[in-house]
Design a protein around this motif. Sequence first.
Motif, PDB file in Angstrom:
ATOM      1  N   LEU A 201       0.830  -1.205   0.000  1.00 33.09           N
ATOM      2  CA  LEU A 201       0.000   0.000   0.000  1.00 33.09           C
ATOM      3  C   LEU A 201       0.864   1.255   0.000  1.00 33.09           C
ATOM      4  O   LEU A 201       1.895   1.311   0.682  1.00 33.09           O
ATOM      5  N   PHE A 202       0.396   2.263  -0.733  1.00 32.79           N
ATOM      6  CA  PHE A 202       1.028   3.581  -0.743  1.00 32.79           C
ATOM      7  C   PHE A 202      -0.030   4.633  -0.403  1.00 32.79           C
ATOM      8  O   PHE A 202      -1.218   4.299  -0.263  1.00 32.79           O
ATOM      9  N   GLU A 203       0.402   5.864  -0.296  1.00 33.62           N
ATOM     10  CA  GLU A 203      -0.570   6.907   0.055  1.00 33.62           C
ATOM     11  C   GLU A 203      -1.666   7.019  -0.993  1.00 33.62           C
ATOM     12  O   GLU A 203      -2.813   7.342  -0.673  1.00 33.62           O
ATOM     13  N   LYS A 204      -1.355   6.724  -2.247  1.00 34.25           N
ATOM     14  CA  LYS A 204      -2.359   6.803  -3.308  1.00 34.25           C
ATOM     15  C   LYS A 204      -3.505   5.808  -3.089  1.00 34.25           C
ATOM     16  O   LYS A 204      -4.575   5.933  -3.690  1.00 34.25           O
TER      17      LYS A 204
ATOM     18  N   THR B 274      12.899  -7.775  -1.795  1.00 36.89           N
ATOM     19  CA  THR B 274      13.684  -6.749  -2.486  1.00 36.89           C
ATOM     20  C   THR B 274      13.075  -5.387  -2.208  1.00 36.89           C
ATOM     21  O   THR B 274      11.870  -5.266  -1.937  1.00 36.89           O
ATOM     22  N   ASP B 275      13.914  -4.360  -2.263  1.00 37.34           N
ATOM     23  CA  ASP B 275      13.374  -3.013  -2.409  1.00 37.34           C
ATOM     24  C   ASP B 275      12.753  -2.982  -3.798  1.00 37.34           C
ATOM     25  O   ASP B 275      12.881  -3.940  -4.576  1.00 37.34           O
ATOM     26  N   ASP B 276      12.099  -1.915  -4.158  1.00 42.06           N
ATOM     27  CA  ASP B 276      11.346  -1.884  -5.402  1.00 42.06           C
ATOM     28  C   ASP B 276      12.234  -2.171  -6.612  1.00 42.06           C
ATOM     29  O   ASP B 276      13.229  -1.477  -6.852  1.00 42.06           O
ATOM     30  N   MET B 277      11.884  -3.191  -7.375  1.00 41.80           N
ATOM     31  CA  MET B 277      12.653  -3.572  -8.565  1.00 41.80           C
ATOM     32  C   MET B 277      12.495  -2.561  -9.695  1.00 41.80           C
ATOM     33  O   MET B 277      13.165  -2.663 -10.721  1.00 41.80           O
ATOM     34  N   GLN B 278      11.615  -1.579  -9.518  1.00 38.83           N
ATOM     35  CA  GLN B 278      11.424  -0.561 -10.551  1.00 38.83           C
ATOM     36  C   GLN B 278      12.180   0.737 -10.249  1.00 38.83           C
ATOM     37  O   GLN B 278      12.048   1.707 -10.987  1.00 38.83           O
TER      38      GLN B 278
ATOM     39  N   ASN C 209       4.893  -0.544  -9.254  1.00 36.94           N
ATOM     40  CA  ASN C 209       4.315   0.322 -10.293  1.00 36.94           C
ATOM     41  C   ASN C 209       3.994   1.694  -9.710  1.00 36.94           C
ATOM     42  O   ASN C 209       2.958   2.297  -9.988  1.00 36.94           O
ATOM     43  N   ASN C 210       4.941   2.165  -8.877  1.00 37.01           N
ATOM     44  CA  ASN C 210       4.746   3.434  -8.175  1.00 37.01           C
ATOM     45  C   ASN C 210       5.937   4.375  -8.356  1.00 37.01           C
ATOM     46  O   ASN C 210       6.000   5.414  -7.732  1.00 37.01           O
ATOM     47  N   ILE C 211       6.900   3.971  -9.214  1.00 43.68           N
ATOM     48  CA  ILE C 211       8.102   4.776  -9.437  1.00 43.68           C
ATOM     49  C   ILE C 211       7.951   5.593 -10.709  1.00 43.68           C
ATOM     50  O   ILE C 211       7.775   5.032 -11.806  1.00 43.68           O
TER      51      ILE C 211
END
Length: 426
Positions: free
Chosen positions: A68-71, A288-292, A321-323
């Motif tokens: 989850l993110f703020e969006k 992993t940290d974000d792969m993107q 899919n947030n980067i």
Amino acid sequence: MRTIKAHFFKIALTALLLLTKNFTASAQALDSLDVKIGQMILIGFPGPAVDAKVLDEVKRGMVGSIILFEKNIPAKNSFVDLKKIVWTYQHAAPIPLFVGIDQEGGRVNRLKDKYGFPRSITAAAMGKSPTLDSVRFYGEATASTLAGLGINVNFAPVVDLASNPNNPIIAKFGRAFSANEDSVALLAKEYIKAHHRYGVLTSLKHFPGHGSSKDDTHLGIADVTNTWEERELKPYQVLIDSGYADAVMTSHIVNRKLDKAGNPGTLSADILTGVLRNKLKFGGVIFTDDMQMHAITKHYGLEEAIRLAINGGVDIMTFSNNISGSDQRTVDAVHSIIRKMVEKGEIKKERIDESYRRVMKLKSQLNAGDRATYYQQQLGKANVAVEEANQRAKQTLLEAQAMVEKVKQEAAAAQQPKKKKKRKKD
């Protein structure tokens, strides 16, 4: 041990039965390899509502974790509506989901007070407190909020050292507790304890240490070869040895002291298997940290990054899919790439099995950390300690009494008049 194995088998069997049952006659059922690959994928979803595509992927067992993110936070009625979102995804999953969030506090804070959630402070602010009360209070406030929402993994605490005060991603935002490794370990342990009281798992980050970097891995490669210190491993070692490392998150930093080839930590077998697994003896889940992040996407293709990460020892890969500026990564594409690599022998099936066992073992702990259980465990430990102290006190008392009795006997003997010897007559 038998209980854990039985629980693991039950979850796996139920998952396979449900997956098969949920497919229509025209659909192709996932086999066991597909199920195992699905448990290695963590994804984000677009907005503050249940996404139909992601829900379908969850139902089919194509993903094992969401983030989850703020969006994803509904602007109004935030707690209840977010709980509904989490509940919907969780109850659609054939195997319980890891529902994760980066809720460190301060700048890295998805559940802001403007949405009605408790105010949080940075790790640095907690570390400046003269007592441990601050980290205990905010740790418990965070954990209780997450537990109420159904979020069961917090990608925190940060156990990087604030060794570079000008670090643009760690020290700048107060994300590290301290520059001292012992203080970081102590504060992190208290933060984790608070989460465990509410049944929330945590993930230490960013292995093997991001605190000395001069660059931000969201934007590109960060090389810490000349600034990283061995002491940055100390918090990990302490927390692993004491049983407080539920999971570990990798960093994308380059550290040629640990990987001569210069692969980022996330893609390095030398760092993940060589250091984390073999040297520090960590047998749990590696996220992993974000792969993107651009440290990966600008220098490695998707297939190469996946191959290196899995062969390096990663258990769950994050595709948020947030980067900004990164290509979208669909679950189908990632799933297909992994399966083809296994079929070609580029990734051994045994490597997938290892990750599946670790993930399932950790998931079996999701319902084992509620408050009642925690306090029962703590009470049990306290009772044992009290009983041991009582036994030591009794033994000491007996020894003291024996010593007093001995002194009395010696004193009494000393006070007895000595008998005069009779003279012999001539």
